[in-house]
Write an enzyme that holds these catalytic residues in place. Structure first.
Site, short mmCIF file in Angstrom:
data_model
loop_
_atom_site.label_atom_id
_atom_site.label_comp_id
_atom_site.label_asym_id
_atom_site.label_seq_id
_atom_site.Cartn_x
_atom_site.Cartn_y
_atom_site.Cartn_z
N MET A 242 0.84 -1.20 0.00
CA MET A 242 0.00 0.00 0.00
C MET A 242 0.88 1.25 0.00
SD MET A 242 -3.48 -0.97 1.97
CE MET A 242 -2.94 -0.59 3.62
N GLY A 243 2.15 1.08 -0.35
CA GLY A 243 3.04 2.23 -0.48
C GLY A 243 3.54 2.74 0.85
N ARG B 13 2.35 2.75 9.32
CA ARG B 13 1.54 3.47 10.30
C ARG B 13 2.37 4.06 11.44
NH1 ARG B 13 -2.50 -0.69 8.78
NH2 ARG B 13 -4.36 0.39 7.99
N HIS C 264 9.53 -3.29 3.35
CA HIS C 264 9.20 -3.47 1.93
C HIS C 264 10.46 -3.64 1.09
CE1 HIS C 264 5.74 -0.85 3.39
NE2 HIS C 264 5.12 -1.93 2.96
N HIS D 294 8.96 1.26 3.51
CA HIS D 294 10.02 1.30 4.52
C HIS D 294 10.96 0.12 4.26
CE1 HIS D 294 7.68 -1.89 6.32
NE2 HIS D 294 6.65 -1.08 6.54
#
Lengths: 295, 295
Positions: free
Chosen positions: B34-35, B191, B41, B38
């Protein structure tokens, strides 16, 4: 070249990969069935054959799409006859997996398609189209066909599969094919073998009634008036036990206002019936395409 | 070679087909995100890069997997930074579709996975994993990757996707990858940017508590005793608001008897927590593999 009979997913994938490796321009046409083939299926196979370099037929009586009170156990089967029909139609591969091969462990994943399944057989047979959508998704993932052929006798099934393919971006072209009928008008169905002589005779009322649809529409009937006419016509046969007579927009399968005069509609409508004769539930339908009819 | 940015399904399919046509031995590795990328990923991207000839990253904040009260609108986005991280990791294609591109009409098809979704985030976030399964099926159908890489911070997501791929015969290998943490132990998450200074400090308790799990198990605790210990430990932080602390078998995600002494179990277990700090809900977990631990 004789038809290749394959029973495992692994072998099927290898066989298809071999075709594709052999020729990058290979196109795979696919006809999913529950077997006990008739001329309706044969017409799908021939169309696939004419449009693709490889044609695959699957025969799998899918437990997921049968309700607990339905005819899963007695659904007719005849592998040898099916194989010979497949061979005559020029099929390259017949895929006949076992239930164990398709569902090796408890099946936890379910695909459901809303709205399109709300009426008709979706209402009469709860869970049926979840079973259809789920097994078709599996078969599409196994075979990865370029085109898949479905008969319009199961018009709602065509609508469900088309919607699923659109929503899930499955890269396959769904090709709907016309209903094939006996000379006396009875729509071909594997379940016709269940019919007793008298039931079969009276079942002709389905096609006879549906053939009146366009003149009734021309006469200016509303949706509910047309439904009444059809129920009345079918109901004249003492062995007919009506499950539903419904009229919906096609392919959205959404309801049409009962008070709507059908003449001059600018979208396609599906007039569909499900009627039991004895223990045998038959379906039939007519698709009315107003734009093509030039109204 | 610079990374290719693609926003439409059609162009993406053409680009992938070109790679495959160019070299029949092409393997496509895929990292769905979902982009707001960090290092977690980036580690997936590097692993894909090392194992495949082409690596595709998708960035799509999927509305289907957010509940009505959740953070869809304020979910962090930064296309430019993401693109530069993708480039550094050697990504070939970044696929960034709009919501309109992914859901051009009302989405009627839903994929649900039973049992695996019963507890943890499946229980706390109703519909969340339907949304995940459905969008991942779409993306798999669009990209047709050979391998797809998922981080184990979302261990339940890995279990859901693995089950779906198995049940629907999707021909892709799911590669689960380890959680990546900050030096102070906080599990990386897009988040985390929501966290206030003090919340972030107190959130370290999640990893600190999970690091005690194996010694608690060695000490002979039962499932419910271990859960109590973890709740007690996390609960010491005044800003921690516990959503769940759960222990399940992995990857089946089935319940473990609360009275069961965990030492000497012969299957893997997942100890997972979801805790809110202020408005930010964080998840973390540890996977205990008893067979490898040699117990």
């Amino acid at each position: 070249m004789t038809v290749q009979i394959i029973r495992t997913i692994k072998e099927l994938r290898l066989a298809i990969a071999a075709y594709r490796a052999d020729n990058a321009k290979t196109t795979v046409g696919y006809v999913p069935t529950m077997g006990y083939l008739h001329e309706g299926h044969a017409s799908l196979l021939r169309q696939s054959k004419s449009e693709n370099s490889v044609t695959i037929l699957s025969i799998f009586v899918n437990p997921l799409q049968f309700g607990p009170q339905e005819d899963l156990d007695k659904y007719p089967r005849d592998e040898q006859r099916d194989t010979s029909i497949a061979e005559q139609a020029g099929v390259d591969i017949v895929f006949m997996p076992s239930v164990q091969e398709m569902y090796p462990s408890s099946m936890l994943t379910n695909i459901s398609v809303a709205e399109v399944t709300a009426g008709l057989c979706g209402f009469s047979r709860p869970g049926h189209f979840d079973g259809v959508a789920t097994v078709i998704a599996k078969l599409f993932n196994i075979i990865r066909p370029d085109r898949a052929y479905f008969g319009l006798k199961d018009a709602q099934q065509v609508a469900v599969v088309t919607q699923m393919v659109h929503d899930l971006n499955i890269p396959v072209e769904i090709v709907p094919c016309p209903i094939v009928r006996e000379v006396d008008g009875l729509a071909l169905s594997s379940r016709n073998v269940y019919l007793q002589e008298q039931e079969r005779q009276q079942a002709l009322i389905l096609n006879q009634s549906l053939m009146q649809v366009s003149s009734y529409i021309q006469a200016g009937l509303t949706t509910e008036q047309l439904i009444d006419k059809l129920k009345e016509s079918i109901g004249q046969k003492p062995l007919a036990n009506i499950d539903y007579v419904e009229i919906v927009a096609y392919p959205s399968m959404t309801m049409i206002d009962p008070k709507q005069i059908l003449k001059g509609q600018n979208s396609s409508i599906l007039v569909a019936v499900a009627v039991k004769f004895g223990k045998t539930r038959l379906i039939d339908n007519v698709l009315v395409n107003f734009s093509e009819a030039g109204e």
